[in-house]
Design a protein around this motif. Structure first.
Motif, short mmCIF file in Angstrom:
data_model
loop_
_atom_site.label_atom_id
_atom_site.label_comp_id
_atom_site.label_asym_id
_atom_site.label_seq_id
_atom_site.Cartn_x
_atom_site.Cartn_y
_atom_site.Cartn_z
N THR A 61 -2.64 2.67 -2.22
CA THR A 61 -3.39 1.42 -2.09
C THR A 61 -2.69 0.34 -2.90
O THR A 61 -2.48 0.50 -4.11
CB THR A 61 -4.82 1.59 -2.61
OG1 THR A 61 -5.48 2.61 -1.86
CG2 THR A 61 -5.59 0.29 -2.47
N ASP A 62 -2.33 -0.75 -2.23
CA ASP A 62 -1.78 -1.92 -2.91
C ASP A 62 -2.95 -2.83 -3.26
O ASP A 62 -3.56 -3.45 -2.38
CB ASP A 62 -0.78 -2.64 -2.00
CG ASP A 62 -0.11 -3.82 -2.70
OD1 ASP A 62 -0.49 -4.16 -3.83
OD2 ASP A 62 0.81 -4.41 -2.09
N SER A 63 -3.27 -2.91 -4.54
CA SER A 63 -4.47 -3.63 -4.96
C SER A 63 -4.26 -5.13 -5.11
O SER A 63 -5.22 -5.85 -5.46
CB SER A 63 -4.99 -3.06 -6.29
OG SER A 63 -4.08 -3.33 -7.35
N ASN A 81 -2.00 2.79 3.04
CA ASN A 81 -3.03 2.62 4.06
C ASN A 81 -4.13 1.64 3.69
O ASN A 81 -5.12 1.50 4.42
CB ASN A 81 -3.66 3.97 4.45
CG ASN A 81 -4.18 4.75 3.26
OD1 ASN A 81 -4.31 4.21 2.17
ND2 ASN A 81 -4.48 6.02 3.48
N ARG A 82 -3.98 0.93 2.56
CA ARG A 82 -4.91 -0.13 2.19
C ARG A 82 -4.19 -1.18 1.37
O ARG A 82 -3.29 -0.85 0.59
CB ARG A 82 -6.08 0.42 1.37
CG ARG A 82 -7.13 1.12 2.16
CD ARG A 82 -8.26 1.59 1.27
NE ARG A 82 -7.78 2.56 0.31
CZ ARG A 82 -8.59 3.35 -0.39
NH1 ARG A 82 -9.89 3.26 -0.24
NH2 ARG A 82 -8.11 4.23 -1.24
N ALA A 83 -4.63 -2.43 1.53
CA ALA A 83 -4.10 -3.49 0.69
C ALA A 83 -5.15 -4.58 0.54
O ALA A 83 -5.90 -4.86 1.49
CB ALA A 83 -2.81 -4.08 1.27
N HIS A 106 -7.44 -2.15 7.59
CA HIS A 106 -7.17 -1.62 6.25
C HIS A 106 -6.75 -2.71 5.26
O HIS A 106 -6.14 -2.42 4.23
CB HIS A 106 -6.09 -0.54 6.32
CG HIS A 106 -6.49 0.62 7.21
ND1 HIS A 106 -7.71 1.22 7.10
CD2 HIS A 106 -5.84 1.25 8.21
CE1 HIS A 106 -7.80 2.20 8.00
NE2 HIS A 106 -6.68 2.23 8.68
N GLU A 113 -0.02 -2.14 -7.73
CA GLU A 113 0.08 -3.32 -6.87
C GLU A 113 1.54 -3.71 -6.68
O GLU A 113 2.42 -3.23 -7.41
CB GLU A 113 -0.67 -4.49 -7.49
CG GLU A 113 -0.06 -4.97 -8.81
CD GLU A 113 -0.69 -6.26 -9.31
OE1 GLU A 113 -0.20 -7.34 -8.91
OE2 GLU A 113 -1.64 -6.17 -10.11
N SER A 121 -5.98 5.24 -5.87
CA SER A 121 -6.80 4.89 -4.70
C SER A 121 -8.28 5.13 -4.98
O SER A 121 -9.13 4.33 -4.58
CB SER A 121 -6.34 5.70 -3.48
OG SER A 121 -5.06 5.28 -3.05
N PHE A 136 -9.43 2.26 -7.00
CA PHE A 136 -9.63 1.08 -6.15
C PHE A 136 -11.00 1.15 -5.48
O PHE A 136 -11.75 0.16 -5.44
CB PHE A 136 -8.52 1.01 -5.11
CG PHE A 136 -8.64 -0.16 -4.16
CD1 PHE A 136 -8.13 -1.40 -4.50
CD2 PHE A 136 -9.25 -0.01 -2.93
CE1 PHE A 136 -8.24 -2.47 -3.63
CE2 PHE A 136 -9.36 -1.07 -2.04
CZ PHE A 136 -8.86 -2.31 -2.40
N GLU A 137 -11.33 2.31 -4.96
CA GLU A 137 -12.63 2.50 -4.33
C GLU A 137 -13.78 2.29 -5.32
O GLU A 137 -14.79 1.65 -5.00
CB GLU A 137 -12.75 3.90 -3.73
CG GLU A 137 -11.85 4.12 -2.53
CD GLU A 137 -11.96 5.55 -2.00
OE1 GLU A 137 -12.91 6.25 -2.40
OE2 GLU A 137 -11.10 5.94 -1.20
N VAL A 166 -11.28 4.10 3.06
CA VAL A 166 -10.51 4.03 4.30
C VAL A 166 -11.46 4.19 5.47
O VAL A 166 -12.32 5.06 5.49
CB VAL A 166 -9.44 5.13 4.33
CG1 VAL A 166 -8.72 5.12 5.67
CG2 VAL A 166 -8.44 4.94 3.21
#
Length: 271
Positions: free
Chosen positions: A3-5, A31-33, A55, A215, A259, A262-263, A270
């Motif tokens: 995850t790129d925050s 798979n997330r940014a 995503h 990030e 990740s 981040f959640e 996701v």
């Protein structure tokens, strides 16, 4: 997996090549940014990226270093924060690095802008994305004043209190400790991989894994071995690899932990 925050996919260097960048992200298992807003003028474009891509998510805010742009009111931030896929307030904070002949006292406008963002974060209960450069004392002091934290002496606090992340962290261990004491997360960028960043790697060793995000801050700060190139979210695994080396973990463990963090902060999973 990764995850790129914090990235700026709306900036021209990336927006013009978005299909290829999204494909490279998928190939790199990013798979997330989170797409970060830096002016109200660009918000619609940032938000469109989030709306159009399953995503991606967005924030709303005005970067402390941006002058000559629409000054955000509390209502400006609150109204936009209600939109679907807006998950944070910022980036906000303080930046005294380029005073351009001014004094710190002359930057009162920046401090008031920061206070407005903190109030928006508390009102919406969305996390703050904090930028601080050459201004850590004031950044922390104002956050303590506005963030709804109970003092050790009075034991009282507001029902809502600020939460968030200090992004692209380059400060000292003491600043990291203060941020952690306020229950904030610390996000590391490609700077962590630079040869001259030994002190920052010591800070990363200090920050516990359950409080770390990763990030790119793309299109800036591409990590080694891509330093000097245009950065993209596909390069965030190199930051994870550096943290894995520091912590004695596998890259997969770092990917999952960051990740999960981040959640926990942004309340997003996701699809």
């Amino acid at each position: 997996m990764f995850t790129d925050s914090h990235c700026h996919l709306n900036f021209p260097e990336l927006r013009e090549n978005l299909p290829a960048i999204l494909a490279s992200m998928a190939q790199a298992q990013v798979n997330r940014a989170l797409c970060i807003c830096t002016t109200l003028e660009e918000f619609e474009g940032v938000h469109a990226l989030a709306r159009e891509n399953a995503h991606l998510w967005s924030t709303v805010g005005v970067h402390p270093d941006n002058e000559g742009v629409q000054e955000p009111t509390l209502d400006d931030l609150l109204t936009r924060a209600k939109r679907a896929k807006v998950v944070g307030i910022g980036e906000t904070g303080l930046d005294y690095y380029r005073l351009n002949g001014r004094t710190v006292e002359d930057m009162a406008w920046q401090r008031e802008r920061y206070r407005t963002h903190i109030r928006a974060g508390r009102s919406t209960e969305l996390p703050l994305v904090i930028h601080t450069r050459s201004a850590s004392d004031d950044t922390l002091a104002i956050l303590r004043e506005e963030g709804g934290f109970a003092s050790a002496t009075d034991g009282h606090g507001s029902q809502s209190r600020s939460r968030g992340v200090f992004h692209c962290f380059t400060e000292t261990e003491a600043v990291a400790r203060a941020a952690l004491d306020l229950d904030f997360y610390i996000s590391f960028s490609g700077i962590l991989t630079f040869r001259n960043a030994a002190d920052l790697r010591e800070v990363a060793a200090f920050v516990p894994m359950d409080r770390i995000l990763i990030e790119t801050d793309s299109p800036y700060l591409a990590p080694v071995p891509h330093r000097g190139k245009t950065n993209t979210p596909a390069y965030v695994p190199f930051v994870a690899k550096q943290i894995a080396d520091i912590k004695g973990l596998s890259v997969e463990q770092v990917a999952k932990r960051t990740s999960d963090n981040f959640e926990a902060l942004f309340n997003r999973t996701v699809a």
